[in-house]
Write an enzyme that holds these catalytic residues in place. Structure first.
Site, short mmCIF file in Angstrom:
data_model
loop_
_atom_site.label_atom_id
_atom_site.label_comp_id
_atom_site.label_asym_id
_atom_site.label_seq_id
_atom_site.Cartn_x
_atom_site.Cartn_y
_atom_site.Cartn_z
N HIS A 151 -3.14 -21.16 22.76
CA HIS A 151 -2.28 -19.72 23.36
C HIS A 151 -3.97 -19.54 23.93
O HIS A 151 -4.66 -19.83 24.93
CB HIS A 151 -2.64 -19.15 21.86
CG HIS A 151 -4.08 -19.05 21.11
ND1 HIS A 151 -4.91 -18.66 21.74
CD2 HIS A 151 -4.00 -20.19 20.29
CE1 HIS A 151 -6.41 -19.20 21.53
NE2 HIS A 151 -5.65 -19.76 20.16
N GLU A 194 0.65 -1.31 -0.34
CA GLU A 194 -0.01 -0.44 -0.14
C GLU A 194 1.02 0.65 -0.17
O GLU A 194 1.01 1.79 -0.73
CB GLU A 194 -1.30 -0.41 1.67
CG GLU A 194 -2.01 1.06 1.10
CD GLU A 194 -3.14 0.74 1.90
OE1 GLU A 194 -4.12 0.35 2.34
OE2 GLU A 194 -3.00 0.61 3.28
N TRP A 252 3.83 16.66 58.52
CA TRP A 252 4.28 15.08 59.27
C TRP A 252 5.31 15.32 59.68
O TRP A 252 6.04 14.52 59.94
CB TRP A 252 3.73 14.39 59.30
CG TRP A 252 2.12 14.33 58.74
CD1 TRP A 252 1.48 14.47 59.68
CD2 TRP A 252 1.57 14.11 57.27
NE1 TRP A 252 0.16 15.01 59.31
CE2 TRP A 252 -0.38 14.65 57.99
CE3 TRP A 252 1.19 13.80 56.16
CZ2 TRP A 252 -0.54 14.49 57.03
CZ3 TRP A 252 0.49 13.07 55.21
CH2 TRP A 252 -0.87 13.60 55.24
N GLU A 281 -3.71 12.16 42.58
CA GLU A 281 -5.23 12.83 43.22
C GLU A 281 -4.56 14.63 43.68
O GLU A 281 -4.69 15.29 43.40
CB GLU A 281 -5.69 12.33 44.10
CG GLU A 281 -6.78 11.65 44.19
CD GLU A 281 -7.68 10.66 44.72
OE1 GLU A 281 -6.88 11.02 46.40
OE2 GLU A 281 -9.17 10.75 44.59
#
Lengths: 508, 95
Positions: free
Chosen positions: A221, A67, A323, A310
């Site tokens: 498989h 192609e 902390w 987050e």
């Protein structure tokens, strides 16, 4: 007899994950059709088969293009860092150009066959001593000839010819639909005993690529569809979910969680190659647990890798600093790497690939994901499940510790998709819950399960102060904490005050 | 005007022999001596076939006069061959 039939030998391809789902690679000296819609990754997969052959197995290859012109093709694969031109000049890869000449229209007069094409392919195979051949986009051959039957018959003959040459061949074939027949023109029925289907579906507004082995005649498989990714670094990477879960070993080596009380509750720490799930509502102390856990590695001089989904790197660093944990210093010393990627920026397969790559690069001894549930937004439930399994099994495979957090949707009690999906593959589940006691919000911690050891069954109160998490005494005289609707079992307020905690926690 | 033609074949197959036979006949009857024909066996000279991007055999390539044109098959359909060579046969229509 079927029982005596010999399993067909396989050729390892070198495509990541491919040899696992095919249990060893492509059937050797055979032809495999790879069918897929436009943009499904057929050509990339086929080319990767050639490049991996050259780079990993020292096997030369032949590329037959039906192609695209060779020049276009070389240009297109450059984005993967594949220098086709260079390999052609080194005689590692030979190209046969069977693409239609633009504007050229051949006239047909009488019968013919495609012997010339076969002769050219044979010549290319012998010129580089190829072991691998790809025929890319054979569908483009059909419009050039009026009789499709001749083309089918000739492709069959070419496949037979390639088998005689002792090469393993991939033929790519365009499909018009994700479902239904394998490909156009019925090529696969003539050509191949082996058919792979690549799909590129839109699922909940996210692209999801999968590969399925439709048939491998006479060879075992894995069944079903496997997700895969295409990216510029590795090309095609297949995520072999079930195939990797099986070979996990179990270690009895314990590692600290970073909270000494928690280690005691667990019977002496976490197992080194275990997956720990910390589940709780927002603000319950999950990120703090992660911080303790990361600090424990840093203190021991081991590397930790933290995936933030987050919060940003700055937020995570600032939280840790509040902390008393210095993430920045640890990063400078090479003991910590923080990777923050917003879940929505890419598909879960890509996230998984990147995360695995980060892990393989940094080689941490422990990993934290804060939070896993944030990734739920980035794909379908199925993708998410595969993502969780893919990541946790990779962590287990490396025999390192993984701590993942899960944000529950409700403040009190409750469970989320993450919990239901991953509870079976986690070794330890720690619940962090808010407890409403006499109009006051308290926090309770429970170890729901811990594989392979005894653990404390109490629900313990914990408090958070500037030094982090402190686990206190068990809650007494109260039940139903996990469901979110606790009931009190004392009759008088005096009992309540006296028995609620034994001993009573200091007010902090 | 001289026709420069190149006929690609693969070995001494029946297709090849028929194409050679048909081409010889066409050249003698239609091109009246004004032709040069090269017969190339792809099995012996695959590089030439590569350059000219030959897929099917037999293939007749008209190199001159331009435009270059490929005629695929054993050349048994004479009208098609003449059309491909831009030769107008005795029964052509002037309409």
């Amino acid at each position: 007899m079927a029982t005596e039939r010999k399993e067909i030998e396989k050729l390892p391809t070198g495509i990541p994950g491919f040899d696992q789902i095919t249990t060893g690679g492509l059937p050797k000296n055979r032809t495999t059709v790879v069918a897929g819609t436009a943009g499904s990754g057929k050509t990339v997969l086929a080319l990767q088969f050639l490049f991996a052959g050259v780079h990993e197995y020292g096997q030369a290859g032949v590329f037959v293009t039906f192609e695209e012109s060779p020049a276009d093709l070389m240009q297109n694969v450059r984005s993967f860092g594949w220098d086709l031109e260079d390999l052609v000049s080194q005689k590692k890869i030979a190209v046969v150009d069977a693409s239609p000449e633009p504007g050229e229209e051949a006239i047909q007069s009488g019968t013919f066959d495609l012997s010339a094409l076969l002769a050219r392919i044979e010549n290319a195979v012998s010129s580089v001593k190829a072991k691998r051949v790809i025929l890319d986009a054979v569908g483009a051959l059909f419009p050039q000839f009026t009789d499709s039957n001749i083309v089918r018959r000739e492709l069959h003959r070419i496949a037979a010819g390639l088998r005689r040459l002792g090469v393993t061949t991939i033929i790519t074939l365009e499909r018009t639909d994700e479902e239904g027949g394998v490909g156009r023109f019925g090529v696969e029925e003539f050509v191949a005993d082996n058919v792979l289907i690549l799909r590129n579906r839109l699922e909940q507004e996210k692209r999801r690529r999968t590969i399925e082995i439709l048939k491998f005649r006479g060879a075992v498989h894995q069944k079903g569809e496997y997700p895969f990714t295409v990216d510029s670094e590795a090309g095609v990477t297949i995520i072999p979910l079930s195939a990797i879960e099986l070979k996990q070993r179990s270690s009895i080596i314990r590692v600290p969680s970073g909270v000494p009380e928690l280690d005691k509750m667990c019977g002496g720490g976490m197992y080194r190659d275990s997956i720990i799930l910390v589940s709780g509502a927002t603000g319950a102390g999950k990120t703090l647990t992660v911080t303790h856990y990361v600090k424990a590695a840093i203190d021991a001089g081991q590397r930790a890798l933290l995936f933030g989904a987050e919060e940003s790197r700055e937020q995570l660093t600032r939280n840790a600093a509040s902390w008393g944990v210095d993430f920045e210093k640890a990063e400078r010393e090479g003991l910590l790497r923080i990777v923050c990627r917003y879940p929505e920026i890419m598909g879960l397969e890509d996230h998984l690939l990147r995360m695995r790559r980060d892990i393989d690069e940094f080689k941490p001894s422990r990993i934290a994901v804060d939070s896993m549930s944030a990734y739920e937004r980035a794909g379908s439930r199925k993708s998410f499940r595969e993502f969780v399994i893919g990541l946790t099994s990779h962590i287990k495979h490396l025999e390192i510790t993984g701590l993942i957090t899960n944000t529950t949707p409700m403040l009190m009690g409750g469970e989320s998709i993450t919990e239901t999906h991953i509870s079976t593959i986690t070794d330890t589940i720690i619940l962090l819950r808010y407890v409403e006691l006499h109009g006051e919000m308290r926090r309770g911690l429970a170890i729901l399960k811990m594989r392979g050891t005894q653990h404390e069954k109490d629900i313990r109160e914990y408090v958070i102060d500037s030094e982090g998490m402190h686990i206190k005494a068990p809650f007494r005289g109260i039940h139903g904490i996990l469901t979110g609707t606790p009931t009190y079992m004392f009759t008088r307020e005096r009992d309540n005050l006296a028995d609620m905690f034994s001993p009573r926690p200091e007010q902090g | 005007m001289t026709y420069r033609l190149r006929l690609y074949i693969t070995g001494r197959t029946s297709h090849s022999m028929r194409a050679i036979e048909n081409l010889r006949d066409i050249c003698e009857k239609e091109l009246r001596g004004q032709f040069e024909v090269e017969v190339i066996d792809v099995l012996e000279n695959p590089a030439l076939a590569e350059n000219e991007k030959i897929l099917a055999t037999p293939t007749l390539v008209k190199k001159l006069p331009e435009p270059v044109r490929k005629i695929i098959g054993d050349l048994s359909d004479r009208q098609k061959v003449l059309l491909g060579l831009d030769v107008f046969g005795p029964d052509k229509n002037n309409d």
